[in-house]
Design an enzyme around this catalytic site. Structure first.
Site, PDB file in Angstrom:
ATOM      1  CE1 TYR A 103      -9.974   0.740   7.729  1.00  0.00           C
ATOM      2  CE2 TYR A 103     -10.752   2.044   9.260  1.00  0.00           C
ATOM      3  CZ  TYR A 103      -9.677   1.972   8.666  1.00  0.00           C
ATOM      4  OH  TYR A 103      -8.378   2.479   8.982  1.00  0.00           O
ATOM      5  NE  ARG A 136      -4.910   2.645  -7.936  1.00  0.00           N
ATOM      6  CZ  ARG A 136      -5.871   1.836  -7.540  1.00  0.00           C
ATOM      7  NH1 ARG A 136      -6.594   0.990  -8.412  1.00  0.00           N
ATOM      8  NH2 ARG A 136      -6.074   2.023  -6.429  1.00  0.00           N
ATOM      9  N   GLY A 188       0.676  -1.278  -0.054  1.00  0.00           N
ATOM     10  CA  GLY A 188       0.025  -0.018  -0.109  1.00  0.00           C
ATOM     11  C   GLY A 188       0.738   1.180  -0.078  1.00  0.00           C
ATOM     12  CB  ILE A 194      -3.054  10.114   9.507  1.00  0.00           C
ATOM     13  CG1 ILE A 194      -3.275   9.060  10.312  1.00  0.00           C
ATOM     14  CG2 ILE A 194      -1.677  10.524   9.247  1.00  0.00           C
ATOM     15  CD1 ILE A 194      -2.077   8.432  11.191  1.00  0.00           C
TER      16      ILE A 194
HETATM   17  N1  SER Z   1      -8.753   7.720   8.846  1.00  0.00           N
HETATM   18  C1  SER Z   1      -9.471   6.634   9.006  1.00  0.00           C
HETATM   19  C2  SER Z   1     -10.697   6.661   8.324  1.00  0.00           C
HETATM   20  O1  SER Z   1     -11.283   7.659   8.634  1.00  0.00           O
HETATM   21  C3  SER Z   1      -9.650   6.082  10.503  1.00  0.00           C
HETATM   22  O2  SER Z   1      -8.769   5.000  10.803  1.00  0.00           O
HETATM   23  O3  SER Z   1     -11.316   5.674   7.782  1.00  0.00           O
END
Ligand code: SER
Length: 326
Positions: free
Chosen positions: A148, A42, A14, A178
């Protein structure tokens, strides 16, 4: 004539993503370009990777692909950053399950077989509406509502299992949102806190997809890279957690970020039009307790809201100036 075993190298999967691209730069600068291998589905957006480092374009959900790279480059450590994030995952939950789980399972199986160390990012998305939202403890209820989040909980348990049953030295952090300027994040709920800076500089206006009161844990990229490196350097006996460590920098509401940006760009204003991502944000903590990371391996963040805002605006100003001068 026997073929010499290549020097031990580090693999980043990744690598074209938000964290991967910066981690690649970190290792290239520290160890030299030949020592780090990038892998992504990619070709890289940054062309200089092909000149200055090893890069493999392939699908990490196929075991043979990963195994061939491990053998070819004598991989000793994998930073497995492949993943479909929260918002994108809700648009295609099957894909999120497939990509996130299949690739991690292969990485852990191969790590056991080839004696490889692994870093894998988990997320604040492991928490859900039944989790205490303020000062969220390390050990608590994990009932996420996004696919997720489901893959991150399952992944954490898988990491813990492989550590205890197969002795795989796998380490993990529950990342907050982040914030960074080099590579855009790919489909998360916390992406607003990156988009807002670009919009402020380009249009002095941003339409935010979460409400002004929405408060989430966040971190600047330099702190995120430091946390990964610190964790991977920590002596194994110091680590009391092999699922994933709570980790945080700061927490702020969307409105607070708007106000901070206005200190630098007085004409900036923000409107708020929450969409489906609001419902995701509402199930996540507003602040998490990362004292175990601080106690076990000395975690300390450096960037506060003012520091992040300054760094983002000055770096992005430079980026746009260069872009426009070409
Ligand atoms: N930044 C991520 C998201 O918003 C959180 O792990 O999915």
């Amino acid at each position: 004539m026997t073929t010499a075993t290549p020097k031990p190298r580090t693999l980043i999967t990744g690598v074209d993503g938000q964290i991967g691209s910066e981690l690649f730069d970190y290792f290239r600068d520290k160890d030299g370009a030949g020592q780090v291998v990038g892998l992504d589905l990619r070709p890289p957006r940054k062309p200089d990777w092909q000149q200055h480092g090893h890069f493999e374009v392939m699908d990490a959900t196929i075991r043979d692909n990963l195994e061939s790279v491990i053998k070819k480059y004598n991989i000793r450590t994998i930073y497995h950053l492949v993943g479909i994030l929260s918002a994108k995952g809700e648009l295609d939950p099957n894909l999120a399950w497939h990509v996130n789980m299949q690739s991690l399972k292969h990485v852990l199986d191969l790590a056991a077989e080839y004696n490889i160390r692994v870093f894998w990012p988990s997320s604040i998305a492991v928490f859900g509406p039944t989790t205490p939202r303020d000062n969220t403890p390390q050990e608590t209820v994990l009932e996420p509502r996004t696919m997720y989040g489901v893959t991150k909980v399952a992944g954490e348990l898988l990491c813990n299992y492989y550590f205890h049953h197969f002795n795989v030295d796998v380490r993990s952090l529950r990342f907050p949102g982040i914030i960074s300027y080099k590579t855009p994040p790919g489909g998360g709920t916390t992406d607003y806190a990156v988009e807002i800076f670009h919009a402020a500089l380009q249009h002095q206006h941003y339409t935010c997809f979460v409400s002004p009161e929405t408060t989430l844990p966040m971190m600047y990229m330099d702190d995120a890279i430091k946390s990964i490196i610190d964790l991977m350097h920590a002596p194994a006996e110091k680590l009391s957690i092999r699922t994933s460590y709570n980790l945080t920098g700061i927490s702020f509401a969307a409105r607070e970020l708007e106000t901070e940006i206005r200190k630098h760009i007085p004409s900036f204003h923000c409107s708020y039009e929450p969409d489906y991502r609001q419902a995701i944000a509402d199930t996540w903590p507003i602040r998490i307790d990362d004292s175990r990371a601080r106690e076990d391996w000395g975690w300390q963040h450096q960037y506060d809201l003012a520091g992040i805002t300054e760094a983002m605006l000055s770096n992005l100003r430079e980026y746009y100036e260069q872009k426009h001068s070409h």
